[in-house]
Design a protein around this motif. Sequence first.
Motif, PDB file in Angstrom:
ATOM      1  N   PRO A 152      -3.499  10.203  48.322  1.00 22.96           N
ATOM      2  CA  PRO A 152      -3.695  11.481  49.018  1.00 22.96           C
ATOM      3  C   PRO A 152      -4.674  12.426  48.323  1.00 22.96           C
ATOM      4  CG  PRO A 152      -1.365  10.917  48.957  1.00 22.96           C
ATOM      5  CD  PRO A 152      -2.064   9.920  48.097  1.00 22.96           C
ATOM      6  N   ILE A 153      -4.885  12.263  47.025  1.00 21.79           N
ATOM      7  CA  ILE A 153      -5.788  13.158  46.306  1.00 21.79           C
ATOM      8  C   ILE A 153      -7.220  13.026  46.805  1.00 21.79           C
ATOM      9  CG2 ILE A 153      -6.327  11.581  44.403  1.00 21.79           C
ATOM     10  CD1 ILE A 153      -5.826  15.419  44.239  1.00 21.79           C
ATOM     11  N   VAL A 154      -7.574  11.877  47.359  1.00 24.40           N
ATOM     12  CA  VAL A 154      -8.935  11.686  47.869  1.00 24.40           C
ATOM     13  C   VAL A 154      -9.212  12.665  49.002  1.00 24.40           C
ATOM     14  CG1 VAL A 154     -10.561  10.059  48.903  1.00 24.40           C
ATOM     15  CG2 VAL A 154      -8.941   9.262  47.155  1.00 24.40           C
ATOM     16  N   SER A 155      -8.303  12.761  49.940  1.00 20.15           N
ATOM     17  CA  SER A 155      -8.470  13.709  51.044  1.00 20.15           C
ATOM     18  C   SER A 155      -8.404  15.143  50.558  1.00 20.15           C
ATOM     19  CB  SER A 155      -7.399  13.458  52.119  1.00 20.15           C
ATOM     20  OG  SER A 155      -7.596  12.194  52.719  1.00 20.15           O
ATOM     21  N   ALA A 156      -7.515  15.403  49.625  1.00 21.74           N
ATOM     22  CA  ALA A 156      -7.389  16.765  49.083  1.00 21.74           C
ATOM     23  C   ALA A 156      -8.660  17.214  48.388  1.00 21.74           C
ATOM     24  CB  ALA A 156      -6.209  16.838  48.119  1.00 21.74           C
ATOM     25  N   ALA A 157      -9.420  16.259  47.846  1.00 20.67           N
ATOM     26  CA  ALA A 157     -10.653  16.578  47.114  1.00 20.67           C
ATOM     27  C   ALA A 157     -11.886  16.597  48.013  1.00 20.67           C
ATOM     28  CB  ALA A 157     -10.852  15.568  45.991  1.00 20.67           C
ATOM     29  N   GLY A 158     -11.691  16.441  49.316  1.00 23.63           N
ATOM     30  CA  GLY A 158     -12.824  16.490  50.234  1.00 23.63           C
ATOM     31  C   GLY A 158     -13.017  15.233  51.051  1.00 23.63           C
ATOM     32  N   GLY A 159     -12.317  14.162  50.694  1.00 21.23           N
ATOM     33  CA  GLY A 159     -12.308  12.966  51.535  1.00 21.23           C
ATOM     34  C   GLY A 159     -13.470  12.030  51.374  1.00 21.23           C
ATOM     35  N   ASN A 160     -14.108  11.976  50.209  1.00 22.87           N
ATOM     36  CA  ASN A 160     -15.222  11.050  50.004  1.00 22.87           C
ATOM     37  C   ASN A 160     -14.677   9.707  49.524  1.00 22.87           C
ATOM     38  OD1 ASN A 160     -17.531   9.663  49.315  1.00 22.87           O
ATOM     39  ND2 ASN A 160     -18.490  11.365  48.250  1.00 22.87           N
ATOM     40  N   PRO A 161     -14.686   8.667  50.372  1.00 21.31           N
ATOM     41  CA  PRO A 161     -14.103   7.385  49.976  1.00 21.31           C
ATOM     42  C   PRO A 161     -14.986   6.584  49.022  1.00 21.31           C
ATOM     43  CG  PRO A 161     -15.086   7.158  52.138  1.00 21.31           C
ATOM     44  CD  PRO A 161     -15.225   8.615  51.751  1.00 21.31           C
ATOM     45  N   TYR A 162     -16.254   6.989  48.864  1.00 25.56           N
ATOM     46  CA  TYR A 162     -17.179   6.228  48.030  1.00 25.56           C
ATOM     47  C   TYR A 162     -16.964   6.513  46.543  1.00 25.56           C
ATOM     48  CZ  TYR A 162     -19.379   5.922  52.600  1.00 25.56           C
ATOM     49  OH  TYR A 162     -19.608   5.715  53.937  1.00 25.56           O
ATOM     50  N   GLY A 163     -16.612   7.748  46.231  1.00 25.44           N
ATOM     51  CA  GLY A 163     -16.395   8.162  44.853  1.00 25.44           C
ATOM     52  C   GLY A 163     -16.194   9.667  44.822  1.00 25.44           C
ATOM     53  N   THR A 164     -15.644  10.172  43.752  1.00 26.97           N
ATOM     54  CA  THR A 164     -15.419  11.609  43.648  1.00 26.97           C
ATOM     55  C   THR A 164     -16.744  12.349  43.735  1.00 26.97           C
ATOM     56  OG1 THR A 164     -13.525  11.178  42.201  1.00 26.97           O
ATOM     57  CG2 THR A 164     -14.390  13.425  42.249  1.00 26.97           C
ATOM     58  N   SER A 165     -16.741  13.460  44.459  1.00 24.75           N
ATOM     59  CA  SER A 165     -17.952  14.272  44.556  1.00 24.75           C
ATOM     60  C   SER A 165     -17.571  15.744  44.547  1.00 24.75           C
ATOM     61  CB  SER A 165     -18.748  13.920  45.812  1.00 24.75           C
ATOM     62  OG  SER A 165     -17.997  14.163  46.983  1.00 24.75           O
ATOM     63  N   TYR A 166     -18.534  16.565  44.188  1.00 24.55           N
ATOM     64  CA  TYR A 166     -18.296  17.995  44.083  1.00 24.55           C
ATOM     65  C   TYR A 166     -19.418  18.763  44.765  1.00 24.55           C
ATOM     66  CZ  TYR A 166     -21.865  17.816  40.436  1.00 24.55           C
ATOM     67  OH  TYR A 166     -23.033  17.613  39.758  1.00 24.55           O
ATOM     68  N   THR A 167     -19.120  20.008  45.091  1.00 27.25           N
ATOM     69  CA  THR A 167     -20.127  20.942  45.575  1.00 27.25           C
ATOM     70  C   THR A 167     -20.325  21.969  44.479  1.00 27.25           C
ATOM     71  OG1 THR A 167     -19.412  20.586  47.858  1.00 27.25           O
ATOM     72  CG2 THR A 167     -20.747  22.546  47.424  1.00 27.25           C
ATOM     73  N   ALA A 168     -21.544  22.061  43.964  1.00 26.77           N
ATOM     74  CA  ALA A 168     -21.793  22.813  42.737  1.00 26.77           C
ATOM     75  C   ALA A 168     -21.624  24.312  42.893  1.00 26.77           C
ATOM     76  CB  ALA A 168     -23.189  22.504  42.205  1.00 26.77           C
ATOM     77  N   ASN A 169     -21.600  24.835  44.113  1.00 29.36           N
ATOM     78  CA  ASN A 169     -21.426  26.280  44.252  1.00 29.36           C
ATOM     79  C   ASN A 169     -19.960  26.694  44.167  1.00 29.36           C
ATOM     80  OD1 ASN A 169     -20.373  25.616  46.739  1.00 29.36           O
ATOM     81  ND2 ASN A 169     -22.153  26.284  47.912  1.00 29.36           N
ATOM     82  N   GLU A 170     -19.081  25.732  43.938  1.00 27.64           N
ATOM     83  CA  GLU A 170     -17.673  26.041  43.719  1.00 27.64           C
ATOM     84  C   GLU A 170     -17.447  26.164  42.215  1.00 27.64           C
ATOM     85  OE1 GLU A 170     -14.879  23.873  46.630  1.00 27.64           O
ATOM     86  OE2 GLU A 170     -16.576  22.504  46.392  1.00 27.64           O
ATOM     87  N   GLU A 171     -17.161  27.363  41.751  1.00 28.72           N
ATOM     88  CA  GLU A 171     -16.976  27.600  40.325  1.00 28.72           C
ATOM     89  C   GLU A 171     -15.589  28.190  40.073  1.00 28.72           C
ATOM     90  OE1 GLU A 171     -18.971  26.835  37.956  1.00 28.72           O
ATOM     91  OE2 GLU A 171     -20.927  26.547  38.876  1.00 28.72           O
ATOM     92  N   PRO A 172     -14.796  27.621  39.206  1.00 27.30           N
ATOM     93  CA  PRO A 172     -15.017  26.311  38.593  1.00 27.30           C
ATOM     94  C   PRO A 172     -14.771  25.192  39.603  1.00 27.30           C
ATOM     95  CG  PRO A 172     -12.855  27.103  38.012  1.00 27.30           C
ATOM     96  CD  PRO A 172     -13.509  28.211  38.813  1.00 27.30           C
ATOM     97  N   LEU A 173     -14.955  23.956  39.195  1.00 25.41           N
ATOM     98  CA  LEU A 173     -14.675  22.852  40.103  1.00 25.41           C
ATOM     99  C   LEU A 173     -13.209  22.894  40.518  1.00 25.41           C
ATOM    100  CD1 LEU A 173     -16.565  19.812  38.527  1.00 25.41           C
ATOM    101  CD2 LEU A 173     -17.237  21.207  40.477  1.00 25.41           C
ATOM    102  N   PRO A 174     -12.933  22.671  41.802  1.00 21.61           N
ATOM    103  CA  PRO A 174     -11.537  22.698  42.262  1.00 21.61           C
ATOM    104  C   PRO A 174     -10.671  21.691  41.518  1.00 21.61           C
ATOM    105  CG  PRO A 174     -13.057  22.703  44.123  1.00 21.61           C
ATOM    106  CD  PRO A 174     -13.881  22.434  42.892  1.00 21.61           C
ATOM    107  N   ASP A 175      -9.431  22.057  41.304  1.00 19.19           N
ATOM    108  CA  ASP A 175      -8.495  21.189  40.595  1.00 19.19           C
ATOM    109  C   ASP A 175      -8.348  19.848  41.291  1.00 19.19           C
ATOM    110  OD1 ASP A 175      -6.606  20.885  38.399  1.00 19.19           O
ATOM    111  OD2 ASP A 175      -5.045  20.893  39.940  1.00 19.19           O
ATOM    112  N   ALA A 176      -8.381  19.856  42.631  1.00 18.73           N
ATOM    113  CA  ALA A 176      -8.231  18.597  43.377  1.00 18.73           C
ATOM    114  C   ALA A 176      -9.378  17.636  43.074  1.00 18.73           C
ATOM    115  CB  ALA A 176      -8.159  18.872  44.876  1.00 18.73           C
ATOM    116  N   VAL A 177     -10.579  18.157  42.880  1.00 26.98           N
ATOM    117  CA  VAL A 177     -11.729  17.304  42.569  1.00 26.98           C
ATOM    118  C   VAL A 177     -11.554  16.671  41.190  1.00 26.98           C
ATOM    119  CG1 VAL A 177     -14.223  17.292  42.158  1.00 26.98           C
ATOM    120  CG2 VAL A 177     -13.286  18.574  44.086  1.00 26.98           C
TER     121      VAL A 177
END
Length: 200
Positions: A152-177
Motif C-alpha cells: 500500500p505504501i506505493v499508492s500512498a507515495a504517488g503510485g509509481n509502480p516503476y520505482g520510488t519518485s519524488y516531486t522536488a517542490n515538496e519540501e521536505p520530501l513526504p514521509d510516504a515517499v
Amino acid sequence: MAKLAIVYYSAYGHTYELARSLEQGAKSSGADTRLRKVHELASDEVIATQKAWHDHRAATRDVPEAKVEDLEWADGFAFGTPTRFGGPAAQLKEFIDRTGALWQKGGLANKAVTSFSGSMNQHGGQETTILALSNVFYHWGAIIVPLGYTDPIVSAAGGNPYGTSYTANEEPLPDAVLKAAFYQGTRLARVADALRNLRA
C-alpha cells in the motif's frame, strides 16, 4: 545476505535522501550495502551559483564516489537520479557508460537492479527516467525489480509502480515517499538474495 550497491546522483539532496532511505530498507533486510555518489561533472563555478547545490555538495563530501568495482562486488544494484529532460542526469549516465568491460565479461548479468528518480514537477519525467535506465539494464541482462503495486505504501507515495519518485517542490520530501524508498530497499534485498542463492 545480499550485497547491494546503491549508486546515485543528487544536486540538491532529494535523490540522496531517497538513496539513504532505500539503503536503510536494504539493511533492515540484512543486506550489506555500499552507498555511492557518482562523480560531479559540473564545474565549481557553476555549482557556486546555486546555494542549495553548493550546500548539498559540501554536506556529502564524505560519501565515497562510485567505482565500477562496486558493481562487480554487488549482488544487486539501485540507481537514483533526478530527471533531466525525461532521462537520467549526465553524471549518472557517465558512470554507467564506464561499465562496458564489466558488462562484456558478464559481470552485470543475472543481478537484481532497481531505480528511483524525481523531477521538479509531478509530470516532469519521473517515469520516463526510470524506463530509460531500464533500457540499460536490459542490455546488461540484469533482473529488473520494480515496485509494482506490491504494498500500500506505493499508492500512498504517488503510485509509481516503476520505482520510488519524488516531486522536488515538496519540501521536505513526504514521509510516504521516504517509506516507499525504504520498502524498495527491502524488496531489492530479498530478490537479490534469492538470485544470489540461485547462482550459488
